[in-house]
Structure formats: C-alpha cells, structure tokens
Design a protein around this motif. Sequence first.
Motif, short mmCIF file in Angstrom:
data_model
loop_
_atom_site.label_atom_id
_atom_site.label_comp_id
_atom_site.label_asym_id
_atom_site.label_seq_id
_atom_site.Cartn_x
_atom_site.Cartn_y
_atom_site.Cartn_z
N SER A 5 16.32 -11.42 28.73
CA SER A 5 15.27 -11.17 29.75
C SER A 5 14.71 -12.24 30.68
O SER A 5 14.97 -13.49 30.14
N ALA A 6 13.57 -12.02 31.24
CA ALA A 6 12.68 -13.12 31.77
C ALA A 6 11.89 -13.83 30.69
O ALA A 6 11.44 -15.09 30.99
N CYS B 212 2.00 -5.73 31.73
CA CYS B 212 3.20 -5.33 31.94
C CYS B 212 3.38 -4.09 32.89
O CYS B 212 3.15 -2.84 32.47
N ASP B 213 2.72 -4.39 34.17
CA ASP B 213 2.50 -3.47 35.09
C ASP B 213 3.61 -2.55 35.31
O ASP B 213 4.70 -2.88 36.15
N PRO B 214 3.59 -1.23 35.19
CA PRO B 214 4.62 -0.31 35.33
C PRO B 214 4.95 0.17 36.45
O PRO B 214 5.75 0.77 37.03
N THR B 215 4.15 -0.23 37.64
CA THR B 215 4.70 -0.11 39.16
C THR B 215 4.88 -1.33 39.75
O THR B 215 5.30 -1.30 40.94
N TRP B 216 4.99 -2.31 39.09
CA TRP B 216 5.66 -3.80 39.62
C TRP B 216 7.24 -3.86 39.71
O TRP B 216 7.77 -3.19 38.87
N PRO B 217 7.61 -4.55 40.58
CA PRO B 217 9.30 -4.72 40.57
C PRO B 217 9.68 -5.23 39.43
O PRO B 217 9.01 -5.82 38.87
N GLY B 218 11.00 -4.91 38.87
CA GLY B 218 11.40 -5.46 38.00
C GLY B 218 10.93 -4.61 36.79
O GLY B 218 10.39 -3.44 36.92
N ASN B 219 11.39 -4.99 35.70
CA ASN B 219 10.83 -4.48 34.22
C ASN B 219 10.35 -5.75 33.25
O ASN B 219 10.36 -5.50 32.30
N ASP B 220 9.94 -6.79 34.06
CA ASP B 220 9.41 -7.68 33.14
C ASP B 220 7.75 -7.83 32.82
O ASP B 220 7.11 -6.93 33.83
N HIS B 221 7.28 -8.53 32.06
CA HIS B 221 5.87 -8.71 32.06
C HIS B 221 5.08 -9.23 33.08
O HIS B 221 5.87 -10.04 33.98
N THR B 222 3.97 -9.06 33.26
CA THR B 222 2.89 -9.38 34.34
C THR B 222 2.11 -10.59 33.98
O THR B 222 1.24 -10.21 32.85
N ARG B 223 1.69 -11.54 34.81
CA ARG B 223 0.70 -12.43 34.37
C ARG B 223 -0.75 -12.13 34.84
O ARG B 223 -0.80 -11.98 36.08
N GLU B 224 -1.43 -11.73 33.99
CA GLU B 224 -2.55 -10.73 34.14
C GLU B 224 -3.75 -11.18 33.29
O GLU B 224 -3.53 -11.96 32.15
N TYR B 225 -4.96 -11.10 33.54
CA TYR B 225 -6.10 -10.96 32.53
C TYR B 225 -5.92 -10.03 31.59
O TYR B 225 -5.40 -9.01 31.80
N SER C 94 -1.57 -20.60 28.08
CA SER C 94 -0.26 -20.66 27.94
C SER C 94 0.66 -20.92 29.07
O SER C 94 0.46 -20.31 29.91
N THR C 95 1.66 -21.62 28.87
CA THR C 95 2.56 -21.54 30.20
C THR C 95 3.31 -20.38 30.41
O THR C 95 3.96 -20.25 31.49
N GLY C 96 3.59 -19.62 29.61
CA GLY C 96 4.37 -18.25 29.67
C GLY C 96 3.71 -17.10 29.92
O GLY C 96 2.22 -17.04 29.60
N LYS C 97 4.16 -15.92 30.05
CA LYS C 97 3.54 -14.52 29.94
C LYS C 97 4.55 -13.82 28.77
O LYS C 97 4.64 -12.64 29.12
N ASP C 98 4.88 -14.24 27.64
CA ASP C 98 5.78 -13.67 26.84
C ASP C 98 4.70 -13.31 25.57
O ASP C 98 3.51 -13.74 25.63
N THR C 99 5.47 -12.67 24.76
CA THR C 99 4.53 -12.02 23.37
C THR C 99 4.18 -13.17 22.61
O THR C 99 3.08 -13.10 22.04
N PRO C 100 5.04 -14.20 22.19
CA PRO C 100 4.42 -15.21 21.17
C PRO C 100 3.47 -16.14 22.00
O PRO C 100 2.50 -16.28 21.25
N SER C 101 3.53 -16.39 23.09
CA SER C 101 2.51 -17.06 23.72
C SER C 101 1.18 -16.33 23.64
O SER C 101 0.16 -17.04 23.49
N GLY C 102 1.17 -15.21 24.04
CA GLY C 102 -0.04 -14.36 24.12
C GLY C 102 -0.43 -14.37 22.59
O GLY C 102 -1.74 -14.51 22.52
N HIS C 103 0.14 -14.11 21.71
CA HIS C 103 -0.37 -13.83 20.24
C HIS C 103 -0.76 -15.03 19.80
O HIS C 103 -1.70 -14.97 19.08
N TRP C 104 0.11 -16.25 19.89
CA TRP C 104 -0.20 -17.60 19.28
C TRP C 104 -1.74 -17.93 19.87
O TRP C 104 -2.58 -18.59 19.10
N GLU C 105 -1.65 -17.70 21.20
CA GLU C 105 -2.96 -18.40 22.14
C GLU C 105 -4.06 -17.65 21.38
O GLU C 105 -5.12 -18.29 21.22
N MET C 106 -4.09 -16.49 21.20
CA MET C 106 -5.26 -15.34 20.98
C MET C 106 -5.53 -15.95 19.40
O MET C 106 -6.66 -15.66 18.91
N ALA C 107 -4.85 -16.47 18.65
CA ALA C 107 -4.93 -16.97 17.32
C ALA C 107 -5.28 -18.50 17.38
O ALA C 107 -5.21 -19.07 16.32
#
Length: 402
Positions: free
Chosen positions: A165-166, A341-354, A87-100
């Motif tokens: 948010s982002a 959502c790396d808690p050591t990363w700058p800001g407080n947004d999601h992070t694009r990860e495996y 998916s093109t984003g790193k948001d909640t719906p994108s991740g959930h819909w893709e896994m479905a």
Amino acid sequence: MARAIILMVDSFGIGSAPDADQFGDQGANTFLHIAQQYQQQQDSLLDLPNLSGLGLVNACAEAGKQELPVTRYQASQGAYGYAQELSTGKDTPSGHWEMAGVPVLFDWGYFTEKTNSFSPELIAKINRATGIEGMLANCHASGTDIIARLGEEHMKTGLPICYTSADSVFQVAAHEESFGLENLYKYCETVREVLEGMNIGRVIARPFVGNDASDFTRTGNRRDYAILPPAPTVLDKLDQAGGTVISVGKIADIYAHQGIKVKTKATGLDALMDATIEHINKAEDNCLIFTNLVNFDQDFGHRRDPIGYGKELEHFDSRLPEIFAAMKDDDVLFLTADHGCDPTWPGNDHTREYVPVLAYHHNIESVNLGERKTFADIGQTIADLFKLPSMDYGESFLAQIK
C-alpha cells in the motif's frame, strides 16, 4: 505508584495537519466528515456523550477550525488537545513510536509502483528463501478486496497473496487451513529477513478463512513483523525501571515486542475493550496498559465506510464508563490516535491529520491542552508520570492534568 492506560483509537484523525498538502491530504478530517455523512445519511447526529465530556468535540473544533454536527455535550471532566505529527510518514509505526517518545525522522522504504510493486529480483530472492515458487497479486491493494479477488486462486495454487500500500509494508494473505497459519508466519519471517536493508517498516501476516469469495473473512491471528524503533521508547524505559507494560491488540507487534512483558491478542472492539478492562482490574501499580483499537482503521477507515465508523464510535463511547469504573484514583487514561484515515477521502490510504490528545482521571477538571507540536508529548507525559528519565522529544503536560 500510578498506572497509565492508553486507548489508541486507530486512524481517528481530527483535522488536516499543517503539512497535509505534502501528502495530498489538505482538507482531510476523519471525525468531521464522519459526522457530516452520519447526519446526511442517518438523518441524526452522532451521539458521543462520554468522549464529548472529555473534550473531544472541542479539540476537533479547534484543530479543524469548524463546528461539528454532533449532539452537543459540555466538556466537563478531562484534558483535551490535538497533536501534529513530527515523523516523516503517516503510517502505523511512525505514529505509535512517536507517541512513545521516538519520532521517525528518516524516510521509510516504499514499494511505489501500483502494479508489479515488487521487482523481479526481489521476488526471485523471496522464492529462493521460502521455497515457494511464485506469488499472487504483487500490487497495491485493499486487504479485503484482494482476498475476495484472489483467495480462490490462492487455495487452488498454494501461492501466497503478496501486496502492499502507500505505507512502508509488505503484506501476505493466506488461508489458515489450506496454506496453514504457521506456514504463513514462517513465510513472513523469511520475507522479513530478505527485506533487511530496504527499510521496510512491517511485514504483515494476514490470515483468512472461508470457502470461497462469498465468505472469506480475515481472522484475529494477524501478526506484524516490524523493525525496531531507532531509540528506546517510553515502554522500554518503564520496563527497564521495573515497571510492567501490557499490550492489548497489535501493540506488541508494532514495537517489535520490545519493552513489553504481557501480550494479549483480541479480535473486535468488544474483545479489545474486555481485555483492557480485565487488565485494569488485575494489574499491579507501576504499570502501562496499551491498547490498539484496530477495527476503526481496518474495518471502516480503509474500507471507506463513514457510517460504520460513526456507529463504532458510538459503541466505543458507550463502553467508556466501564473503563472509568475500573480505574483507581491515581490511574490516568490517555485517548489518542496514530494518524487519520478519512473514509470520505479518495483512495483507501491513511490521511495526514492532527490526532486527539485526551486525558482523564477521577479528580480531573476540564482542561484545554491546546495544540501539541508532537505526538511525543504523550510519551514525555508518561515518563513524567512514572518518574522515568526524560525522552529526547516532547513536552510533558502532566502538571496541567494533575
């Protein structure tokens, strides 16, 4: 027929995705950095015997190409791998819909300005439609921070706290008593209608309680108003085939309540796990129990609390044997995540990860599933498990785990 259980560990990334640089996230690794901070600040290693036994540490080491400072356990019973997001984003719906089985291949609409995020024209439309003349905040913000900052003013003025948010999201915080929970839901439903055509993924009602900034607390009555997935998910296909999909937590909201027969709300990790176990004990065959463990994301990832995140992982790990014990012989458990959502990363947004892809049943051996090219491999595997029509995306790994 079989039953499937998905435990979605919200935000539990395990290494930068190949395209992380496009999101400013090259080097993010939620699990690795939690483990490192835990070792440094607690002077001890993260201890996750059950998750490690399923192969989580192996999967993270392969995804991030680094060894983790955690207590070492042999991967002994479970399939393990790691998946990148199509998916093109790193948001909640994108991740959930893709896994479905339905990746998001279009661009969401966003409110990109950090301040004055919503245009005067949009605010005027919302005011007319809701009958409430004005709003507070109108900016990018952390939900807990914005409530602490503006909650008292909200209670005095009656104006809702509207922020973003982002992610592709319009969030509304309001006091359950002074503003009213039903009024908050009605306001969000109206905003959802006003945003039609803007391709905003979710409008989220964020109720809170308390007397002042010192004790404001968000409640479990959150409600997400999401747009529909662009195609039938594996949840829809199972429902159409006569099976039952059970939602625990915010799953139903994320899928706009499509394809879901039973919906259970719960607040906190223990309550979510208790509800999941209760459903496993009672559910009939040909059933999917789908649980979102939101607290990892909202309480620790976004709040940039690696130690709290680590302790919550250890507590989650300690409860996994209860899930295993409740499962029947032909049940299959999947553990995964929707983004990082790396808690050591700058800001407080999601992070694009495996994300991890773990699978377990009582008779499984240790199996390395390797790198998966899309989260949709999970949906395709579930379709295969229930003998449903194939999804358009993903490759089943059922043969490797049976």
